[in-house]
Scaffold this motif. Sequence first.
Motif, PDB file in Angstrom:
ATOM      1  N   THR A  74      39.680  53.758   0.463  1.00 36.89           N
ATOM      2  CA  THR A  74      40.374  53.306  -0.680  1.00 36.89           C
ATOM      3  C   THR A  74      40.346  51.842  -0.690  1.00 36.89           C
ATOM      4  OG1 THR A  74      42.338  53.422   0.639  1.00 36.89           O
ATOM      5  CG2 THR A  74      41.422  55.313  -0.566  1.00 36.89           C
ATOM      6  N   GLY A  75      39.748  50.938   0.242  1.00 36.38           N
ATOM      7  CA  GLY A  75      39.860  49.552   0.187  1.00 36.38           C
ATOM      8  C   GLY A  75      39.039  48.992  -1.084  1.00 36.38           C
ATOM      9  N   THR A  76      39.467  47.795  -1.618  1.00 35.80           N
ATOM     10  CA  THR A  76      38.664  47.468  -2.572  1.00 35.80           C
ATOM     11  C   THR A  76      37.393  46.917  -2.263  1.00 35.80           C
ATOM     12  OG1 THR A  76      40.929  46.653  -3.530  1.00 35.80           O
ATOM     13  CG2 THR A  76      38.869  45.551  -4.450  1.00 35.80           C
TER      14      THR A  76
ATOM     15  N   THR B  55      49.326  45.490  18.485  1.00 41.74           N
ATOM     16  CA  THR B  55      49.793  44.181  17.820  1.00 41.74           C
ATOM     17  C   THR B  55      50.431  44.465  16.351  1.00 41.74           C
ATOM     18  OG1 THR B  55      47.627  43.873  17.020  1.00 41.74           O
ATOM     19  CG2 THR B  55      48.204  43.114  19.242  1.00 41.74           C
ATOM     20  N   GLY B  56      50.110  45.362  15.656  1.00 40.89           N
ATOM     21  CA  GLY B  56      50.531  45.525  14.339  1.00 40.89           C
ATOM     22  C   GLY B  56      49.714  44.693  13.444  1.00 40.89           C
ATOM     23  N   VAL B  57      48.599  44.011  13.905  1.00 39.71           N
ATOM     24  CA  VAL B  57      47.568  43.061  13.258  1.00 39.71           C
ATOM     25  C   VAL B  57      46.807  44.189  12.487  1.00 39.71           C
ATOM     26  CG1 VAL B  57      45.731  41.552  13.269  1.00 39.71           C
ATOM     27  CG2 VAL B  57      47.815  41.187  14.760  1.00 39.71           C
ATOM     28  N   LYS B  58      46.353  43.891  11.122  1.00 34.02           N
ATOM     29  CA  LYS B  58      45.536  44.776  10.483  1.00 34.02           C
ATOM     30  C   LYS B  58      44.417  44.100   9.963  1.00 34.02           C
ATOM     31  CE  LYS B  58      49.406  45.552   7.687  1.00 34.02           C
ATOM     32  NZ  LYS B  58      50.238  46.113   6.661  1.00 34.02           N
ATOM     33  N   LEU B  59      43.541  44.934   9.403  1.00 30.75           N
ATOM     34  CA  LEU B  59      42.253  44.601   8.901  1.00 30.75           C
ATOM     35  C   LEU B  59      42.158  44.139   7.325  1.00 30.75           C
ATOM     36  CD1 LEU B  59      39.299  43.887   9.803  1.00 30.75           C
ATOM     37  CD2 LEU B  59      38.851  46.302   9.499  1.00 30.75           C
ATOM     38  N   LEU B  60      42.206  42.879   7.294  1.00 26.66           N
ATOM     39  CA  LEU B  60      42.057  42.524   5.774  1.00 26.66           C
ATOM     40  C   LEU B  60      40.879  42.881   5.144  1.00 26.66           C
ATOM     41  CD1 LEU B  60      43.586  40.930   3.566  1.00 26.66           C
ATOM     42  CD2 LEU B  60      42.216  39.020   3.849  1.00 26.66           C
ATOM     43  N   TRP B  61      39.526  42.658   5.811  1.00 23.62           N
ATOM     44  CA  TRP B  61      38.455  43.477   5.342  1.00 23.62           C
ATOM     45  C   TRP B  61      37.528  43.174   6.351  1.00 23.62           C
ATOM     46  CZ3 TRP B  61      34.675  39.340   5.411  1.00 23.62           C
ATOM     47  CH2 TRP B  61      35.174  38.087   5.101  1.00 23.62           C
ATOM     48  N   ALA B  62      36.436  44.174   6.286  1.00 26.08           N
ATOM     49  CA  ALA B  62      35.233  44.241   7.010  1.00 26.08           C
ATOM     50  C   ALA B  62      34.035  43.886   6.118  1.00 26.08           C
ATOM     51  CB  ALA B  62      35.032  45.553   7.755  1.00 26.08           C
ATOM     52  N   THR B  63      32.941  43.437   6.731  1.00 22.85           N
ATOM     53  CA  THR B  63      31.755  43.266   6.186  1.00 22.85           C
ATOM     54  C   THR B  63      30.454  43.430   6.887  1.00 22.85           C
ATOM     55  OG1 THR B  63      30.684  41.628   4.660  1.00 22.85           O
ATOM     56  CG2 THR B  63      31.706  40.527   6.465  1.00 22.85           C
ATOM     57  N   CYS B  64      29.388  43.751   6.251  1.00 20.99           N
ATOM     58  CA  CYS B  64      28.199  43.720   7.096  1.00 20.99           C
ATOM     59  C   CYS B  64      27.322  42.576   6.986  1.00 20.99           C
ATOM     60  CB  CYS B  64      27.199  44.990   6.513  1.00 20.99           C
ATOM     61  SG  CYS B  64      27.889  46.464   6.702  1.00 20.99           S
TER      62      CYS B  64
ATOM     63  N   ALA C 110      35.168  50.561   8.272  1.00 21.22           N
ATOM     64  CA  ALA C 110      36.320  49.988   7.582  1.00 21.22           C
ATOM     65  C   ALA C 110      37.450  51.174   7.448  1.00 21.22           C
ATOM     66  CB  ALA C 110      35.716  49.546   6.410  1.00 21.22           C
ATOM     67  N   LYS C 111      36.899  52.117   6.978  1.00 26.68           N
ATOM     68  CA  LYS C 111      37.881  53.280   7.019  1.00 26.68           C
ATOM     69  C   LYS C 111      38.662  53.586   8.134  1.00 26.68           C
ATOM     70  CE  LYS C 111      38.687  57.947   4.948  1.00 26.68           C
ATOM     71  NZ  LYS C 111      38.126  59.171   5.671  1.00 26.68           N
ATOM     72  N   LYS C 112      37.811  53.815   9.003  1.00 23.15           N
ATOM     73  CA  LYS C 112      38.387  54.076  10.477  1.00 23.15           C
ATOM     74  C   LYS C 112      39.757  52.923  10.867  1.00 23.15           C
ATOM     75  CE  LYS C 112      37.048  54.035  15.457  1.00 23.15           C
ATOM     76  NZ  LYS C 112      35.662  54.010  16.059  1.00 23.15           N
ATOM     77  N   LEU C 113      39.231  51.774  10.607  1.00 22.46           N
ATOM     78  CA  LEU C 113      40.338  50.771  11.004  1.00 22.46           C
ATOM     79  C   LEU C 113      41.195  50.293   9.731  1.00 22.46           C
ATOM     80  CD1 LEU C 113      37.908  48.247  12.816  1.00 22.46           C
ATOM     81  CD2 LEU C 113      39.496  49.940  13.711  1.00 22.46           C
ATOM     82  N   GLY C 114      41.305  51.364   8.716  1.00 21.36           N
ATOM     83  CA  GLY C 114      42.114  50.889   7.724  1.00 21.36           C
ATOM     84  C   GLY C 114      42.160  49.429   6.929  1.00 21.36           C
ATOM     85  N   ALA C 115      40.832  49.429   6.814  1.00 20.73           N
ATOM     86  CA  ALA C 115      40.554  47.843   6.189  1.00 20.73           C
ATOM     87  C   ALA C 115      40.978  47.898   4.731  1.00 20.73           C
ATOM     88  CB  ALA C 115      39.086  47.670   6.056  1.00 20.73           C
ATOM     89  N   GLU C 116      41.637  46.974   4.262  1.00 23.90           N
ATOM     90  CA  GLU C 116      42.381  47.128   2.937  1.00 23.90           C
ATOM     91  C   GLU C 116      41.081  46.486   1.989  1.00 23.90           C
ATOM     92  OE1 GLU C 116      46.079  45.470   2.650  1.00 23.90           O
ATOM     93  OE2 GLU C 116      46.822  46.249   4.654  1.00 23.90           O
ATOM     94  N   ASN C 117      40.083  45.974   2.418  1.00 23.35           N
ATOM     95  CA  ASN C 117      38.957  45.496   1.488  1.00 23.35           C
ATOM     96  C   ASN C 117      37.579  45.473   2.190  1.00 23.35           C
ATOM     97  OD1 ASN C 117      40.704  43.982  -0.972  1.00 23.35           O
ATOM     98  ND2 ASN C 117      41.448  43.470   1.356  1.00 23.35           N
ATOM     99  N   PHE C 118      36.587  45.356   1.227  1.00 18.36           N
ATOM    100  CA  PHE C 118      35.171  45.402   2.153  1.00 18.36           C
ATOM    101  C   PHE C 118      34.491  44.308   1.273  1.00 18.36           C
ATOM    102  CE2 PHE C 118      30.886  46.477   3.142  1.00 18.36           C
ATOM    103  CZ  PHE C 118      30.993  47.014   4.333  1.00 18.36           C
ATOM    104  N   VAL C 119      33.908  43.420   2.121  1.00 19.44           N
ATOM    105  CA  VAL C 119      33.129  42.308   1.406  1.00 19.44           C
ATOM    106  C   VAL C 119      31.771  42.526   1.577  1.00 19.44           C
ATOM    107  CG1 VAL C 119      32.816  39.887   1.566  1.00 19.44           C
ATOM    108  CG2 VAL C 119      35.187  40.735   1.598  1.00 19.44           C
TER     109      VAL C 119
END
Lengths: 413, 413, 413, 413
Positions: free
Chosen positions: C228-230, C135-144, C179-188
Amino acid sequence: ADAEFFKGIGTIPFKPDAGPTETLVYKHYNAKEVVRGKTMEEWLRFSVCFWHTFRGTGADPFGFPTLVRPWDDGSNTMENAKRRLRAGFEFFTKLGVKYWTFHDRDIAPEGETLAETNKNLDEITDLALELQKKTGVKLLWATCNLFAHPRYMNGAASNPDAHILAYAGAQVKKGLEIAKKLGAENFVFWGGREGYHTILNTNVLTELTNMANFFRMAADYKKKIGFTGTLLIEPKPKEPTKHQYDYDAMTVIGFLKHFKLENEFKLNIEPNHTTLAGHGYEHDIVMASAFGLLGSVDSNTGSPDLGWDTDQFPMDVKNATLVMKTIIEQNGLQPGGLNFDCKVRRESTALADMFISHIGAMDTFARGLRNAAKILEEGVMTKHVKKYIMDNGNPTACSGQQEHCEAMLNYYV
Amino acid sequence: ADAEFFKGIGTIPFKPDAGPTETLVYKHYNAKEVVRGKTMEEWLRFSVCFWHTFRGTGADPFGFPTLVRPWDDGSNTMENAKRRLRAGFEFFTKLGVKYWTFHDRDIAPEGETLAETNKNLDEITDLALELQKKTGVKLLWATCNLFAHPRYMNGAASNPDAHILAYAGAQVKKGLEIAKKLGAENFVFWGGREGYHTILNTNVLTELTNMANFFRMAADYKKKIGFTGTLLIEPKPKEPTKHQYDYDAMTVIGFLKHFKLENEFKLNIEPNHTTLAGHGYEHDIVMASAFGLLGSVDSNTGSPDLGWDTDQFPMDVKNATLVMKTIIEQNGLQPGGLNFDCKVRRESTALADMFISHIGAMDTFARGLRNAAKILEEGVMTKHVKKYIMDNGNPTACSGQQEHCEAMLNYYV
Amino acid sequence: ADAEFFKGIGTIPFKPDAGPTETLVYKHYNAKEVVRGKTMEEWLRFSVCFWHTFRGTGADPFGFPTLVRPWDDGSNTMENAKRRLRAGFEFFTKLGVKYWTFHDRDIAPEGETLAETNKNLDEITDLALELQKKTGVKLLWATCNLFAHPRYMNGAASNPDAHILAYAGAQVKKGLEIAKKLGAENFVFWGGREGYHTILNTNVLTELTNMANFFRMAADYKKKIGFTGTLLIEPKPKEPTKHQYDYDAMTVIGFLKHFKLENEFKLNIEPNHTTLAGHGYEHDIVMASAFGLLGSVDSNTGSPDLGWDTDQFPMDVKNATLVMKTIIEQNGLQPGGLNFDCKVRRESTALADMFISHIGAMDTFARGLRNAAKILEEGVMTKHVKKYIMDNGNPTACSGQQEHCEAMLNYYV
Amino acid sequence: ADAEFFKGIGTIPFKPDAGPTETLVYKHYNAKEVVRGKTMEEWLRFSVCFWHTFRGTGADPFGFPTLVRPWDDGSNTMENAKRRLRAGFEFFTKLGVKYWTFHDRDIAPEGETLAETNKNLDEITDLALELQKKTGVKLLWATCNLFAHPRYMNGAASNPDAHILAYAGAQVKKGLEIAKKLGAENFVFWGGREGYHTILNTNVLTELTNMANFFRMAADYKKKIGFTGTLLIEPKPKEPTKHQYDYDAMTVIGFLKHFKLENEFKLNIEPNHTTLAGHGYEHDIVMASAFGLLGSVDSNTGSPDLGWDTDQFPMDVKNATLVMKTIIEQNGLQPGGLNFDCKVRRESTALADMFISHIGAMDTFARGLRNAAKILEEGVMTKHVKKYIMDNGNPTACSGQQEHCEAMLNYYV
């Protein structure tokens, strides 16, 4: 002989068996009684503030002054200022407190020029020094009023106008000098106008940076003149501004650390400000102490259902117990103290109300001290927390036992 | 013999000299002790609520259940419901309270149809009646849960859909019948979904009128079946809705008077709701009593710094004293009582916490009762108010003496 | 072909001339339109959160679930989890947003053991990766999710039990890996249980120090695995706890600076949390940006008259304008974005409501972006502040002109 | 010729194409433009209040006056009072509003005796009558200041001292007389000191009963002298007292109904008071209108994050739209109006700020009127509510569609 201002009221005695209507005696505060190795007086270090108690008029946003004091003719003269000061020292002495606090503008009238204002301050502080020596009452802290004059309406240290910032600097310079002259043990900054009413006309980073520079200059000047008192910042979340930069303890700690000022300043915590910031009564005292930055306490209270600073006398024994527990745990507030930044209600118009209110608050804190000392003496609450931390040996949900802790606390209060 | 659910915990004794860690004994509540002509038990009329104490799971909007009870297998069966009820009566008995309260849906599982649900209720209330007779525990009040089921998400009595209103009517009809069957002394209405989330999709007058009609029908049916309990409305300002129509005591009083229902209903005041409405803890109790409409009290507390209903056990002696003073002044709450609409914190996972929390609250109110009785006995505070009213003989500003009053109160608490 | 979950709803078109009842079209959000050098899509970086929108049930503390989704059978199976995920990506795509966010426990069921849970996560994130690519949808961030499970009831990073802290560490380790696997751009990190309910059973300094150590380990592990996510911390003042350590932006900034973590973390600001902390809507966004630490925004809103987190969709154009003005001034949020941490009201039960709510919020922010761009383009408001700072050439009271600024703002909104 | 007080500012023109910095023109308010059958002027009935705008000094609890007006020499003389009044009428005229409001003590100085005070009032109202005739500006309402003088510190109508109650009665008698003389269309009661600071020195039922008797006497005297204006009570929850008896709309409605005064009084709703009572901005306007008791509106606003009355100029178009929708639905406020009980910020020191603030608020309400008229014209929102009520044909959970409604509203604002 000196005129007597509070006729019919003598030195307040300790009378532990007094009845409910006897509110002009101490039922709990016994200055020389030893609790955990110090006298009550040493632990509590009570102080009377000059502004509310001797300059308060009872005026509020909806009403005119109600408090008429026989020694105050309402004039802005030096004679009136001196009479007020003499009345103040009679009050401190009869009450039996060892400290007082003031803003520069409370004790001496503002003149036409800064030079004249400073001359007034010199003359009044000569008298204050004389009265301090005569009575043994000491200066817990001085502070500069950088918020009441119209020139400060858009801030003092954070004012967009450099001239006003310079004026504030000159005022603080003099403030530190008179603090030194009077042997102040601390010096307080409360930034009543440092903040914003609307973000639309404000650049917050510029203003915060200006404030930090201002504080740095104050700390430098303190050293230069050899003033040894502790510099204190007093947090408040809002009022008079919509947002005050010194919102609460953690905000000020963040500010001090960001601008590398944390070795120069400690905090003066006022619980009525803490509750206005949305925290529990004792929260900022606990936080400031945890970070090693609890310098002094403005021991007052608000009404939890009101959204502004009511500066009431603290009368809740449970709150006083929690505050004193933290103070004992950090082995006292010295050189800080418990300053009554409180005012009698504008409806409490009798001179006796000035005493009754302070006595009620002092008795409340004396009870708090005894309760806290007993809690720490018996150790069951402290042990409970330690055990709670150490014994949780498996990753399951271990009971937090809040109600058990509350019931234990109720044993003591 | 019956199974024992709280093994290791017997009937809670009165042990006035117990130490701080002994939180499974009464240090102050002495049921049969006479205070101003009635026993403590008669003044306080304590009641345990079934929902928090036996149906609470510890779940909150951010977390899953934490409270695991050995008698509860988590199923929606009648067997489970009966075990819970037996556990409840063991708890009431060991605690030594004489009353309980419930919602219809707490005690019996909802069935596929209303008929099945009512049948479940019949069966469970047979057991409840048996347990009441056996233990002597009585029903302070019953109530219908008209807010949890999705059908009520847009309101029950104020629902825009007449079918749902009819369903709610059928539920209240049954509720009143089982209240009568169990000898309930009161019946409560709490309108959790009667209000609005946004004014954009709401017609408030239509909804208020529908609510009033609903209450009138309930009052009529009560008379028709000969139920003699008092009907009570419980105010709450908000949560779950943004605005709840029964905002506070005065709002409900206005509603009752507008719709001419004031002879059919009284108020059940919950202080945690009062403080959420922006008032002081005791305010709605004082107001409802002043208007002759204080029927019962859900004696709990919130945290003044939190904006939602935390339903904590009341542990503040000063608050309890002011509440009990009003209750003594109206010569008691009967047929109402002090119902503990409180829940242990979700971190208080031990079975013992269920007892400790109730005991702590009961001791707090016992202290409040003793303090209030003494205040009224000695009469100095009451005299103060009377004197304040009568002696002000000229149009000047006479001192309100708030701090003197606070100091007098502190003598007693 | 894949099943379609939202039948009858296609890709949401841009239709600027649509009428008031057409709430399934964009009237203002035009993804590819260029505003001040970037497309709307690039400035706004909208993201849908999985928890509220695909795991929300409508349950609240007073009511059962109301939201029934045809693809969700209510089971805790992997099949159900996968269907939900497919429905999610259909929703993201039809809505036309380019980002999503999730908690680990939202997307995959918790297993009996951590190993099983992690295996579930692996399997689900395989599917997520596939859907992201498709879909081209990306992961802005993941969190636990370190707050919902009972094991975390007394905190995760600040838990008094070292075993639980270790468990939380293992969970974050896995979280960073996926998060890394899915290319998350951040982690909260949102510390829902990191705080206290009562100071009586808490040692705040110990807990804060433990939290800091936990954050340091997370930052180290991030580097170790080359993610490399923030890293972002999300402040909230209270709820579920009475006091949450990450109270507001300045509190977290103070914490980061004290523990020397300010180079490893930025802030994820949620305005509904800002207002609960007693600030104006835009305050924490402005403060975080001023300190160079604004990483991302959870763009939602609360009701100013409610004291809990309602997570409503932001519909106020004036607020959106002020937020977007700050975001443009810092040249965008990237790699952060505007994540809709919002939920439909539990009464908004239709599938279409899921779209209508997001569209309304996106249109609101599109209007905010256009307004803010125009404000900065025309420059009159910015010039006003500069002039206000520079022109005040004498220490008098210069008009702050709040109403003039408000009127200027009203020109644009 | 008369002196001109606002030199350089002429009659404010309507200039719909003005730019953002042109804040001394109307961009939206076009007095004679017809909207739904009435002119804007007729719908909006704007009024300027004399106290804030001509007696406000900028003083606040933490600061001295900042607002210096060239026509005001600060003296308490009749000459000064007359100059102020002339400046006022110039302001009303240039602004283009048709109504003004005042407290008795704003317009004329208090004398040594009530007789002297009343004589001052007679003389000033002669001038006011002359200026009204000359300019065509009318008196929307008058009111008595029963809260500022120290004699009222413990209340006026609820004062425990009968002498003060009598004094208040004499003041209201005169107030009604001058209202009649000036052709006031209404007369307002705001009970600033009618409430309590502590329940400890208060008997609420006695005080409420005294208040009700006072109101009854006022209504009787109104009839006796043939004054035909509407009597209005203005609710406020707190400030200056801890609890004000006229808490909010429903509280006053309950009070009026209990004491059988509902046919003699209507309500004057101030949204800044509404939000202080914990409600949404428009709530009390909606409630008062629903009960047929909305008489007039003090159209101002507060900051939702502040807990006191800031009396800001209303600048939010969405709020103005919701208020105007209710007003159109009840076919206007006449004989009430929209009175600007607002003050410029104390930092807004320029004379032009007085105009800019009123113009900004009037433009906001003009936009609100246009928006509301369009909403009612197109009818989609009203139809939505009706349909929501009528179509719910089975007892299931029908979507409340809050976000759809919000999106529809955003179409109009």
